[in-house]
Design a protein around this motif. Structure first.
Motif, mmCIF file in Angstrom:
data_model
loop_
_atom_site.group_PDB
_atom_site.id
_atom_site.type_symbol
_atom_site.label_atom_id
_atom_site.label_comp_id
_atom_site.label_asym_id
_atom_site.label_seq_id
_atom_site.Cartn_x
_atom_site.Cartn_y
_atom_site.Cartn_z
ATOM 1 N N ASP A 92 0.817 -1.214 0.000
ATOM 2 C CA ASP A 92 0.000 0.000 0.000
ATOM 3 C C ASP A 92 0.853 1.268 0.000
ATOM 4 O O ASP A 92 0.404 2.324 -0.441
ATOM 5 C CB ASP A 92 -0.914 0.018 1.230
ATOM 6 C CG ASP A 92 -2.082 -0.946 1.104
ATOM 7 O OD1 ASP A 92 -2.341 -1.430 -0.015
ATOM 8 O OD2 ASP A 92 -2.736 -1.218 2.124
ATOM 9 N N GLN A 93 2.066 1.153 0.522
ATOM 10 C CA GLN A 93 2.972 2.303 0.570
ATOM 11 C C GLN A 93 3.965 2.322 -0.590
ATOM 12 O O GLN A 93 4.859 3.165 -0.644
ATOM 13 C CB GLN A 93 3.743 2.298 1.900
ATOM 14 C CG GLN A 93 2.849 2.251 3.126
ATOM 15 C CD GLN A 93 1.780 3.329 3.110
ATOM 16 O OE1 GLN A 93 2.086 4.478 2.826
ATOM 17 N NE2 GLN A 93 0.548 2.965 3.419
ATOM 18 N N GLY A 94 3.837 1.347 -1.509
ATOM 19 C CA GLY A 94 4.719 1.312 -2.663
ATOM 20 C C GLY A 94 6.114 0.806 -2.353
ATOM 21 O O GLY A 94 7.058 1.096 -3.100
ATOM 22 N N VAL A 95 6.273 0.061 -1.257
ATOM 23 C CA VAL A 95 7.585 -0.456 -0.871
ATOM 24 C C VAL A 95 7.491 -1.951 -0.610
ATOM 25 O O VAL A 95 6.417 -2.540 -0.636
ATOM 26 C CB VAL A 95 8.129 0.273 0.383
ATOM 27 C CG1 VAL A 95 8.403 1.731 0.071
ATOM 28 C CG2 VAL A 95 7.153 0.155 1.562
ATOM 29 N N LYS A 96 8.656 -2.557 -0.331
ATOM 30 C CA LYS A 96 8.714 -3.994 -0.089
ATOM 31 C C LYS A 96 8.693 -4.311 1.410
ATOM 32 O O LYS A 96 9.134 -3.506 2.232
ATOM 33 C CB LYS A 96 9.978 -4.591 -0.705
ATOM 34 C CG LYS A 96 10.028 -4.504 -2.216
ATOM 35 C CD LYS A 96 11.266 -5.203 -2.771
ATOM 36 C CE LYS A 96 11.293 -5.159 -4.294
ATOM 37 N NZ LYS A 96 12.455 -5.894 -4.844
ATOM 38 N N LEU A 97 8.217 -5.504 1.725
ATOM 39 C CA LEU A 97 8.250 -6.005 3.090
ATOM 40 C C LEU A 97 9.492 -6.862 3.280
ATOM 41 O O LEU A 97 9.738 -7.795 2.509
ATOM 42 C CB LEU A 97 7.014 -6.859 3.385
ATOM 43 C CG LEU A 97 7.004 -7.532 4.762
ATOM 44 C CD1 LEU A 97 6.716 -6.508 5.853
ATOM 45 C CD2 LEU A 97 5.994 -8.679 4.804
#
Length: 325
Positions: A92-97
């Motif tokens: 949702d934030q445009g980043v990876k987990l």
């Protein structure tokens, strides 16, 4: 909010959150007037990867954790629900987990593999780190030999590598790093070759002993590593904090674990918040077993209020102090 009905029976829910784009000034974070949000996205050192500040510790997927508790072995369905929620939070934030696992974590790697095989479209939103060296959590036995390196990596690649999930393992780290293994030329050569051959993308080390960190920096033994995973006290203690800053300034990604072990009388949420506010910290690993854990931890580091929605899968009870009250 919520959690039990008046009768005392637990309800089934997941806590969700909304992060207003660009929320970084007083008054921008809902009811927390005057308190700025902590950025949820970080660059993980020289890897260049944009990652979520709250990373996913997966020891519970295959080993008793926390130790001495009434741990029950998770089903694949529980693991799938957990990873779906955790990855979605980052996506949702445009980043990876960042997902952290290890050879020593029982079936953790296998269960993570099963999830991504069933959901290959989500693999690009994950940054998978695994470790070798510790044999199992229960005995805490260590084998830092080159032979065990090969054996551990073979298993990790089987579950998490290119042939299994369509891309290489993101980080291979030494587990419970000692000075001896850092000084071993055969181990260093093998790990470097694994990176050069594209079996893994980056190399790292996991360190909890301040003496190991101090001497490793002095001897330059961490040169060539892309990420280090450190116990939280190494980031805050007077003797080691400057070393963490030095490494971070040199482009080493800093991943922090065990944040809650030495929090003193600080609430769970405050301990996470304080660590997230440290400029030398890229990722905080939290063993967050159910979706409510994930949302509460994210709310902790972003100072955000929470809302509740229905969550169909049963999950472990949330026992830590919630930031969603």
């Amino acid at each position: 909010t919520g959690g039990t009905e008046p009768s005392g029976m637990a309800t089934s829910f997941v806590v969700a959150w909304h992060i207003r784009p660009g929320a970084s000034t007083p008054g921008d974070v809902g009811s927390n007037i005057g308190v700025p949000a902590v950025p949820v996205d970080r660059t993980l050192g020289r890897t260049g990867e944009r990652v979520f500040v709250v990373g996913d510790g997966t020891i519970w997927m295959g080993a008793e954790w926390p130790r001495g508790t009434a741990w029950t072995e998770p089903t694949q369905e529980e693991v799938d629900a957990h990873l779906t929620a955790a990855i979605q939070a980052a996506r949702d934030q445009g980043v990876k987990l960042v997902i952290d696992t290890a050879h020593a974590y029982g079936m953790s790697q296998e269960r993570i593999s099963a999830f991504f095989k069933a959901h290959p479209e989500l693999r690009p939103y994950a940054f998978i780190m695994t470790k070798w060296g510790e044999l199992d959590v229960e005995t805490a036995a260590i084998d830092h030999s080159e032979a065990n390196l090969h054996q551990s990596v073979e298993q990790s690649v089987k579950f998490l590598g290119q042939s299994a999930l369509g891309q290489p393992i993101d980080v291979l780290s030494i587990h419970r790093t000692s000075l001896d293994v850092l000084r071993d030329p055969a181990v260093r050569e093998t790990m470097t070759r694994l990176r050069d051959d594209g079996v893994v993308r980056f190399l790292g080390a996991s360190i909890a002993d301040p003496r190991v960190l101090q001497q490793a920096v002095t001897e330059g033994l961490l040169d060539g590593l892309d990420v280090i995973q450190v116990a939280s006290w190494l980031v805050t203690e007077e003797q080691t904090a400057p070393l963490i800053r030095q490494l971070h300034d040199q482009g080493v990604g800093i991943v922090v674990n065990r944040v809650l072990e030495r929090r003193g009388d600080r609430p769970h949420a405050q301990a996470l918040r304080d660590m997230a506010a440290n400029r030398d910290v890229d990722v905080i690993l939290v063993s967050q077993r159910n979706p409510e854990h994930i949302a509460a931890n994210v709310a902790s580091v972003t100072w955000l209020p929470c809302v509740t929605v229905q969550q169909p899968a049963a999950a472990a009870p949330f026992t830590a102090e919630s930031a969603c009250a």
